[in-house]
Design a protein around this motif. Structure first.
Motif, PDB file in Angstrom:
ATOM      1  N   THR A 151       0.833  -1.206   0.000  1.00  0.00           N
ATOM      2  CA  THR A 151       0.000   0.000   0.000  1.00  0.00           C
ATOM      3  C   THR A 151       0.864   1.251   0.000  1.00  0.00           C
ATOM      4  O   THR A 151       0.568   2.232  -0.684  1.00  0.00           O
ATOM      5  CB  THR A 151      -0.931   0.007   1.234  1.00  0.00           C
ATOM      6  OG1 THR A 151      -1.734  -1.165   1.234  1.00  0.00           O
ATOM      7  CG2 THR A 151      -1.838   1.240   1.214  1.00  0.00           C
ATOM      8  N   THR A 154       2.189   1.751  -3.497  1.00  0.00           N
ATOM      9  CA  THR A 154       1.144   2.281  -4.379  1.00  0.00           C
ATOM     10  C   THR A 154       0.903   3.763  -4.086  1.00  0.00           C
ATOM     11  O   THR A 154       0.734   4.577  -4.996  1.00  0.00           O
ATOM     12  CB  THR A 154      -0.173   1.505  -4.190  1.00  0.00           C
ATOM     13  OG1 THR A 154       0.055   0.117  -4.468  1.00  0.00           O
ATOM     14  CG2 THR A 154      -1.258   2.037  -5.115  1.00  0.00           C
ATOM     15  N   THR A 157       3.597   5.863  -5.587  1.00  0.00           N
ATOM     16  CA  THR A 157       3.408   5.961  -7.037  1.00  0.00           C
ATOM     17  C   THR A 157       2.339   7.003  -7.384  1.00  0.00           C
ATOM     18  O   THR A 157       2.519   7.817  -8.299  1.00  0.00           O
ATOM     19  CB  THR A 157       3.001   4.598  -7.625  1.00  0.00           C
ATOM     20  OG1 THR A 157       4.029   3.636  -7.357  1.00  0.00           O
ATOM     21  CG2 THR A 157       2.791   4.697  -9.128  1.00  0.00           C
TER      22      THR A 157
END
Length: 274
Positions: A151, A154, A157
């Protein structure tokens, strides 16, 4: 038993005086823009009023986080502060973009034939891209604080993508400023009328040059440090490269005559615009 983690101190929130000074500096700017938006209710002035209010709130929270070990342990307060700074930049960048297009509109220039230029001048698309960048930034900031490594990855990103969008839009705003400069500086009729113009209208393009440069400095630093939270929040760099450029832009926007009057803009709405 392990002592509670002071999240604010951990990522670099340490200077109470700096946060307090910036909060105090935004107070008179907020009052000035509220007064100006009442006298001349244009989008730019109204949004700058909101931006100042957001920055006052964000810097007050930052001062509290830096001064109180208890407050620094409240993770939600820290996230809220980060979100406020991201949302605020939406208003500042879009105000700069809108001001450039508004001043170009006053020149009565015909629509650009280039499809690319017509797209870059589309305010709705610019707002949509900004909204996407803010949404990605908020989601990424929230996810990057998770205890789940995937997580966190992500979230980082998403933050990178949001920051890239902001940087691209900042470059686009600078590009629009160059287009306006070409229009203003090559117009013989405008040069003849310079003596009858306000300081902001007469020298506005040079002010907008500086605004674009300051915004680029701010967003370039954010892009360069997006992968390193500690470097991004290092107050030795964050204040001169993020906080200072922002408040200088707000001060420059207060130049008399820089923001066109609502009545002048309305009288030009019948002219074609991309």
């Amino acid at each position: 038993m392990a002592s509670p983690i002071n999240y604010a101190h951990a990522i670099g929130f340490k200077s109470v005086p700096a946060a307090a000074v910036f909060a105090a500096l935004y107070v008179p700017l907020f009052g000035w823009y509220v007064l100006q938006s009442i006298r001349n209710p244009t989008y730019v002035l109204i949004v700058l009023s909101l931006f100042c209010a957001i920055r006052i709130t964000a810097f007050v929270i930052r001062a509290v986080l830096a001064s109180s070990s208890t407050a620094g342990q409240h993770f939600g307060l820290l996230i809220g502060d980060q979100i406020l700074f991201g949302v605020g930049f939406f208003g500042l960048l879009y105000s700069a973009y809108t001001l450039v297009l508004d001043r170009e509109l006053l020149k009565g220039t015909p629509p650009h034939r280039s499809f690319i230029l017509r797209i870059t001048r589309n305010r709705a698309l610019f707002r949509l891209a900004l909204t996407s960048a803010v949404a990605l930034g908020i989601t990424g900031t929230t996810m990057s604080q998770s205890s789940n490594p995937q997580t966190i990855k992500t979230g980082l990103t998403l933050r990178k993508v949001g920051t890239i969008i902001f940087l691209v839009l900042t470059v686009l705003q600078a590009f629009q400023t160059l287009i306006l400069a070409k229009i203003e500086l090559t117009s013989k009729s405008e040069r003849k009328a310079d003596e009858h113009q306000s300081f902001g209208m007469k020298y506005g393009i040079y002010i907008l040059y500086i605004v674009s440069l300051l915004l680029l400095v701010r967003e370039s630093f954010s892009m360069a440090t997006v992968s390193n939270t500690f470097k991004q929040n290092n107050e030795h760099f964050w204040y001169p490269l993020v906080a200072l450029p922002e408040i200088l832009v707000v001060i420059l926007f207060s130049t008399p005559g820089l923001v066109p009057r609502r009545s002048d803009l309305q009288s030009n709405t019948d002219k074609p615009e991309a």
